[in-house]
Motif scaffolding. Structure first.
Motif, PDB file in Angstrom:
ATOM      1  N   GLY A  87       1.121  -1.174  -0.052  1.00 16.71           N
ATOM      2  CA  GLY A  87      -0.698   0.085  -0.023  1.00 16.71           C
ATOM      3  C   GLY A  87       0.822   1.472  -0.044  1.00 16.71           C
ATOM      4  O   GLY A  87       1.348   1.960  -0.561  1.00 16.71           O
ATOM      5  N   ASN A  95       0.022  -6.575  -4.384  1.00 16.42           N
ATOM      6  CA  ASN A  95      -0.481  -7.317  -2.785  1.00 16.42           C
ATOM      7  C   ASN A  95      -2.280  -7.053  -2.697  1.00 16.42           C
ATOM      8  O   ASN A  95      -2.860  -6.230  -2.704  1.00 16.42           O
ATOM      9  CB  ASN A  95       0.455  -7.035  -1.324  1.00 16.42           C
ATOM     10  CG  ASN A  95      -0.753  -7.958  -0.613  1.00 16.42           C
ATOM     11  OD1 ASN A  95      -0.788  -9.288  -0.278  1.00 16.42           O
ATOM     12  ND2 ASN A  95      -0.773  -7.059   0.872  1.00 16.42           N
ATOM     13  N   ASP A 132      -4.287  -8.404   1.503  1.00 16.51           N
ATOM     14  CA  ASP A 132      -5.046  -7.658   2.531  1.00 16.51           C
ATOM     15  C   ASP A 132      -6.093  -7.411   2.077  1.00 16.51           C
ATOM     16  O   ASP A 132      -7.132  -6.749   2.796  1.00 16.51           O
ATOM     17  CB  ASP A 132      -4.570  -6.406   2.906  1.00 16.51           C
ATOM     18  CG  ASP A 132      -3.099  -5.486   3.447  1.00 16.51           C
ATOM     19  OD1 ASP A 132      -2.350  -7.207   3.264  1.00 16.51           O
ATOM     20  OD2 ASP A 132      -3.053  -4.875   3.187  1.00 16.51           O
ATOM     21  N   ASP A 174      -4.081  -1.835  -0.628  1.00 14.48           N
ATOM     22  CA  ASP A 174      -3.231  -2.309  -1.419  1.00 14.48           C
ATOM     23  C   ASP A 174      -3.451  -1.760  -2.451  1.00 14.48           C
ATOM     24  O   ASP A 174      -2.984  -0.815  -3.670  1.00 14.48           O
ATOM     25  CB  ASP A 174      -2.426  -3.213  -1.016  1.00 14.48           C
ATOM     26  CG  ASP A 174      -1.797  -3.225  -0.052  1.00 14.48           C
ATOM     27  OD1 ASP A 174      -2.902  -2.603   0.751  1.00 14.48           O
ATOM     28  OD2 ASP A 174      -0.899  -4.279   0.640  1.00 14.48           O
ATOM     29  N   SER A 210       3.423  -7.503   2.863  1.00 14.81           N
ATOM     30  CA  SER A 210       3.493  -7.021   1.579  1.00 14.81           C
ATOM     31  C   SER A 210       4.203  -7.681   0.297  1.00 14.81           C
ATOM     32  O   SER A 210       3.568  -8.157  -0.612  1.00 14.81           O
ATOM     33  CB  SER A 210       3.862  -5.349   1.376  1.00 14.81           C
ATOM     34  OG  SER A 210       2.206  -4.903   2.160  1.00 14.81           O
TER      35      SER A 210
HETATM   36 CA    CA Z   1      -1.269  -3.844   2.633  1.00 21.06          CA
END
Ligand code: CA
Ligand code: GDP
Ligand code: FO1
Ligand code: CA
Length: 311
Positions: free
Chosen positions: A9, A33, A36, A48, A204
């Motif tokens: 992110g 990613n 999440d 993200d 991540s």
């Molecule tokens: Ca993240």
């Protein structure tokens, strides 16, 4: 130049904004990613991917680093008035629209990679953003608290608990079945250089590296990483809690060893971490705090210069 960058992110997105400024003519593919990701109120939320898309598309809330600028929270208040849970995750009204469009397209049968491309048609992020996989994966965290030993969704641990309860394990549910999204392995194969931005090394970058075939593909390329740890601390956020969970020190040295050689060929550390060493890896010290686009661009330029030298 053809560049592939992985991304989580905030750290990933801010670095990418610098990379775009540093090399506007390059073709940049971002592998995002999706560990999440969380389903809330029946909607598919991809924090993200959205952070990258909004940051590069000029829609991000700059102070917060996630969510939309000029956001309102009427829907959240109305849901709370009905007593609908969870109330610890704050989706704004503008952001809700993204999740509605995404969920509608997924329900119609489009894979997440196609949905992400459609969302990016509006935001024009200047990069090709591909989720790491079209297959559903979710990061879960094993904790022990008043309710015993149990696994909670990563977002519940991160946002509701602020990572205050120690993580005993961090698991990517679905990792065994997940295949790289269409275009991921081809983009890596075609890349002149690969960058690991200063994203969270566990939830991540570490998550993306768990998708079958991605690490192996990267190992054949020239890969330069930027340390997300400066002077023994994550610059922002709670990445130290994730590193502790997997038994890795919160240092630029330990994160490099976690990624390891032959994956990483070059590693940028902050000037205060200049003593970092690993066989087979060229290490250079640079200012690594992203204060603004210019400082992020300087880091990106240093990463590209190092990669070009090593390629
Ligand atoms: Ca993240
Ligand atoms: P998230 O998904 O929003 O947590 O964002 P990422 O995974 O992309 O990045 C989070 C990580 O970025 C944090 O753990 C920090 O270690 C790192 N980070 C954030 N800002 C900076 C910065 O200015 N410089 C460096 N070197 N790392 C940063
Ligand atoms: N982070 C928070 O700390 N609190 C929130 O309420 C929250 C909401 C949220 C909504 C959409 C979105 O894309 C991101 C959001 N985040 C929130 C950030 C995000 O969940 C995490 O920082 C990352 O997933 C951690 O990598
Ligand atoms: Ca290598």
């Amino acid at each position: 130049m053809r560049i592939v960058s992985l991304a989580g992110g905030i750290g990933g997105a801010r670095f990418l904004r610098g990379l775009l400024a540093a090399t506007p003519d390059s073709e940049i593919t971002v592998i995002g990613n999706t560990g999440d990701d969380i389903t809330l109120y029946g909607l598919q939320v991809c924090p993200d991917l959205d952070t990258v898309m909004y940051t590069l598309g000029g829609g991000i809330d700059e102070e917060q680093g996630w969510g939309r600028q000029k956001e309102t929270h009427v829907v959240k208040e109305e849901l709370a008035a009905y007593g609908v849970e969870p109330q610890w995750f704050g989706l704004g009204d503008r952001d809700f629209a993204t999740h509605i469009v995404r969920t509608q397209m997924l329900k119609a049968g489009y894979p997440l990679s196609a949905v992400t491309e459609a969302l990016c048609a509006r935001w024009e992020p200047g990069v090709r953003l591909i989720p790491m996989s079209d297959d559903r994966t979710e990061t879960h965290v094993v904790i022990s608290d008043g309710q015993g030993r149990r696994a909670v969704h990563f977002q519940e641990w991160w946002v509701r608990m602020r990572a205050s309860v120690p993580a005993e394990q961090i698991i990517l549910v679905g990792a065994d079945q997940a295949r790289p999204a269409p275009g991921v392995l081809q983009a890596i194969a075609d890349a002149d250089v690969v960058i690991l931005p200063p994203s969270n090394p566990v939830v991540s970058i570490g998550t993306i590296l768990q998708i079958k075939g991605i690490r192996e593909a990267l190992e054949t390329k020239t890969v330069v990483g930027v340390s997300p740890i400066v002077g023994g601390a994550p610059v922002r956020g709670m990445a130290d809690a994730c590193l502790t969970a997997i038994g890795v020190d919160t240092t630029a040295q330990a994160v490099l060893e976690l990624y390891g050689s032959p994956l990483v060929d070059g590693w940028l550390v902050a000037e205060e971490d200049a003593g970092v060493r690993l066989d087979g890896v060229r290490i250079e010290a640079r200012p690594l705090i992203m204060h603004d686009v210019e400082s992020a661009a300087a880091i990106a330029r240093a990463a590209l210069d190092l990669a070009t030298e090593l390629a």
